[in-house]
Scaffold this motif. Structure first.
Motif, PDB file in Angstrom:
ATOM      1  N   MET A   1     -40.463   5.710  12.451  1.00 35.43           N
ATOM      2  CA  MET A   1     -40.073   5.339  11.102  1.00 35.43           C
ATOM      3  C   MET A   1     -38.550   5.207  11.018  1.00 35.43           C
ATOM      4  O   MET A   1     -37.820   5.848  11.750  1.00 35.43           O
ATOM      5  N   ALA A   2     -38.120   4.380  10.090  1.00 37.75           N
ATOM      6  CA  ALA A   2     -36.699   4.159   9.851  1.00 37.75           C
ATOM      7  C   ALA A   2     -36.504   3.978   8.348  1.00 37.75           C
ATOM      8  O   ALA A   2     -37.473   3.791   7.604  1.00 37.75           O
ATOM      9  N   HIS A   3     -35.269   4.053   7.911  1.00 40.61           N
ATOM     10  CA  HIS A   3     -34.957   3.925   6.490  1.00 40.61           C
ATOM     11  C   HIS A   3     -33.777   2.991   6.279  1.00 40.61           C
ATOM     12  O   HIS A   3     -32.836   2.977   7.075  1.00 40.61           O
ATOM     13  N   THR A   4     -33.813   2.271   5.167  1.00 43.27           N
ATOM     14  CA  THR A   4     -32.654   1.580   4.615  1.00 43.27           C
ATOM     15  C   THR A   4     -32.301   2.370   3.368  1.00 43.27           C
ATOM     16  O   THR A   4     -33.193   2.830   2.655  1.00 43.27           O
ATOM     17  N   TYR A   5     -31.011   2.543   3.113  1.00 40.76           N
ATOM     18  CA  TYR A   5     -30.617   3.374   1.979  1.00 40.76           C
ATOM     19  C   TYR A   5     -29.355   2.845   1.310  1.00 40.76           C
ATOM     20  O   TYR A   5     -28.601   2.066   1.902  1.00 40.76           O
ATOM     21  N   ILE A   6     -29.155   3.261   0.062  1.00 35.06           N
ATOM     22  CA  ILE A   6     -27.947   2.931  -0.686  1.00 35.06           C
ATOM     23  C   ILE A   6     -27.344   4.229  -1.189  1.00 35.06           C
ATOM     24  O   ILE A   6     -28.038   5.069  -1.763  1.00 35.06           O
ATOM     25  N   LEU A   7     -26.039   4.369  -0.974  1.00 25.32           N
ATOM     26  CA  LEU A   7     -25.279   5.499  -1.496  1.00 25.32           C
ATOM     27  C   LEU A   7     -24.347   5.013  -2.598  1.00 25.32           C
ATOM     28  O   LEU A   7     -23.775   3.921  -2.485  1.00 25.32           O
ATOM     29  N   ARG A   8     -24.191   5.805  -3.632  1.00 23.52           N
ATOM     30  CA  ARG A   8     -23.150   5.565  -4.625  1.00 23.52           C
ATOM     31  C   ARG A   8     -21.975   6.457  -4.224  1.00 23.52           C
ATOM     32  O   ARG A   8     -22.119   7.671  -4.093  1.00 23.52           O
ATOM     33  N   CYS A   9     -20.842   5.837  -4.006  1.00 17.50           N
ATOM     34  CA  CYS A   9     -19.652   6.565  -3.572  1.00 17.50           C
ATOM     35  C   CYS A   9     -18.886   7.099  -4.778  1.00 17.50           C
ATOM     36  O   CYS A   9     -19.091   6.659  -5.909  1.00 17.50           O
ATOM     37  N   GLY A  10     -17.982   8.029  -4.520  1.00 21.22           N
ATOM     38  CA  GLY A  10     -17.188   8.657  -5.560  1.00 21.22           C
ATOM     39  C   GLY A  10     -16.366   7.683  -6.379  1.00 21.22           C
ATOM     40  O   GLY A  10     -16.054   7.958  -7.533  1.00 21.22           O
ATOM     41  N   GLY A  12     -17.476   4.759  -7.239  1.00 17.93           N
ATOM     42  CA  GLY A  12     -18.409   3.892  -7.945  1.00 17.93           C
ATOM     43  C   GLY A  12     -18.937   2.732  -7.110  1.00 17.93           C
ATOM     44  O   GLY A  12     -19.826   2.013  -7.547  1.00 17.93           O
ATOM     45  N   SER A  13     -18.413   2.549  -5.909  1.00 15.44           N
ATOM     46  CA  SER A  13     -18.898   1.479  -5.043  1.00 15.44           C
ATOM     47  C   SER A  13     -20.206   1.907  -4.380  1.00 15.44           C
ATOM     48  O   SER A  13     -20.595   3.075  -4.440  1.00 15.44           O
ATOM     49  N   TYR A  14     -20.868   0.945  -3.753  1.00 18.56           N
ATOM     50  CA  TYR A  14     -22.123   1.223  -3.067  1.00 18.56           C
ATOM     51  C   TYR A  14     -21.960   0.991  -1.575  1.00 18.56           C
ATOM     52  O   TYR A  14     -21.243   0.092  -1.144  1.00 18.56           O
ATOM     53  N   TYR A  15     -22.657   1.805  -0.805  1.00 21.70           N
ATOM     54  CA  TYR A  15     -22.708   1.676   0.652  1.00 21.70           C
ATOM     55  C   TYR A  15     -24.167   1.503   1.033  1.00 21.70           C
ATOM     56  O   TYR A  15     -25.020   2.277   0.594  1.00 21.70           O
ATOM     57  N   VAL A  16     -24.457   0.488   1.834  1.00 23.19           N
ATOM     58  CA  VAL A  16     -25.820   0.232   2.287  1.00 23.19           C
ATOM     59  C   VAL A  16     -25.879   0.513   3.782  1.00 23.19           C
ATOM     60  O   VAL A  16     -25.034   0.038   4.542  1.00 23.19           O
ATOM     61  N   GLY A  17     -26.864   1.292   4.204  1.00 26.46           N
ATOM     62  CA  GLY A  17     -27.004   1.622   5.612  1.00 26.46           C
ATOM     63  C   GLY A  17     -28.456   1.709   6.025  1.00 26.46           C
ATOM     64  O   GLY A  17     -29.367   1.585   5.202  1.00 26.46           O
ATOM     65  N   SER A  18     -28.663   1.932   7.314  1.00 27.65           N
ATOM     66  CA  SER A  18     -30.018   2.152   7.835  1.00 27.65           C
ATOM     67  C   SER A  18     -29.941   3.219   8.917  1.00 27.65           C
ATOM     68  O   SER A  18     -28.881   3.419   9.526  1.00 27.65           O
ATOM     69  N   THR A  19     -31.050   3.901   9.127  1.00 31.55           N
ATOM     70  CA  THR A  19     -31.069   5.015  10.064  1.00 31.55           C
ATOM     71  C   THR A  19     -32.493   5.329  10.502  1.00 31.55           C
ATOM     72  O   THR A  19     -33.449   4.987   9.813  1.00 31.55           O
ATOM     73  N   ARG A  20     -32.602   6.025  11.601  1.00 34.77           N
ATOM     74  CA  ARG A  20     -33.906   6.529  12.055  1.00 34.77           C
ATOM     75  C   ARG A  20     -34.230   7.881  11.419  1.00 34.77           C
ATOM     76  O   ARG A  20     -35.384   8.254  11.311  1.00 34.77           O
ATOM     77  N   ASN A  21     -33.187   8.630  11.040  1.00 29.38           N
ATOM     78  CA  ASN A  21     -33.375   9.975  10.489  1.00 29.38           C
ATOM     79  C   ASN A  21     -32.547  10.098   9.219  1.00 29.38           C
ATOM     80  O   ASN A  21     -31.360  10.393   9.277  1.00 29.38           O
ATOM     81  N   LEU A  22     -33.173   9.886   8.067  1.00 31.16           N
ATOM     82  CA  LEU A  22     -32.447   9.855   6.799  1.00 31.16           C
ATOM     83  C   LEU A  22     -31.798  11.190   6.462  1.00 31.16           C
ATOM     84  O   LEU A  22     -30.638  11.233   6.050  1.00 31.16           O
TER      85      LEU A  22
END
Length: 97
Positions: A1-10, A12-22
């Motif tokens: 399994m893998a994940h795509t994710y979005i973070l809200r940064c301090g 207010g911007s967004y960071y989009v990433g992907s990982t095998r271990n969320l």
């Protein structure tokens, strides 16, 4: 399994990433070791994640979302899937008429 994710940064911007271990990746981001971008915009908050079967799918989704406008990312985060097509941009950055 893998994940795509979005973070809200301090900031207010967004960071989009992907990982095998969320969970592990979120721990890395929390201590400033997840990415240069997020390490300079602490704190970060996980606001959206999607699990995929394969790493290649997660990476492809990451790249697709990275090309989206802020408004389209925020609709995804809200779960407003009906709004996504209307927020699509045409090549060249203009919204469809």
């Amino acid at each position: 399994m893998a994940h795509t994710y979005i973070l809200r940064c301090g900031d207010g911007s967004y960071y989009v990433g992907s990982t095998r271990n969320l969970q592990h990746r979120m721990q890395q981001h929390a201590v400033g070791r997840g990415a240069v971008y997020t390490s300079t915009r602490m704190p970060v908050e996980l606001v959206w994640a999607h699990e995929t079967e394969r790493v290649t799918e997660a990476y492809a989704l990451e790249k697709r979302i990275q090309g989206w406008s802020r408004a389209k990312r925020e609709a995804l985060i809200r779960g407003d899937f009906a709004a996504l097509p209307g927020l699509a941009r045409r090549r060249g950055g203009r919204a469809p008429d």
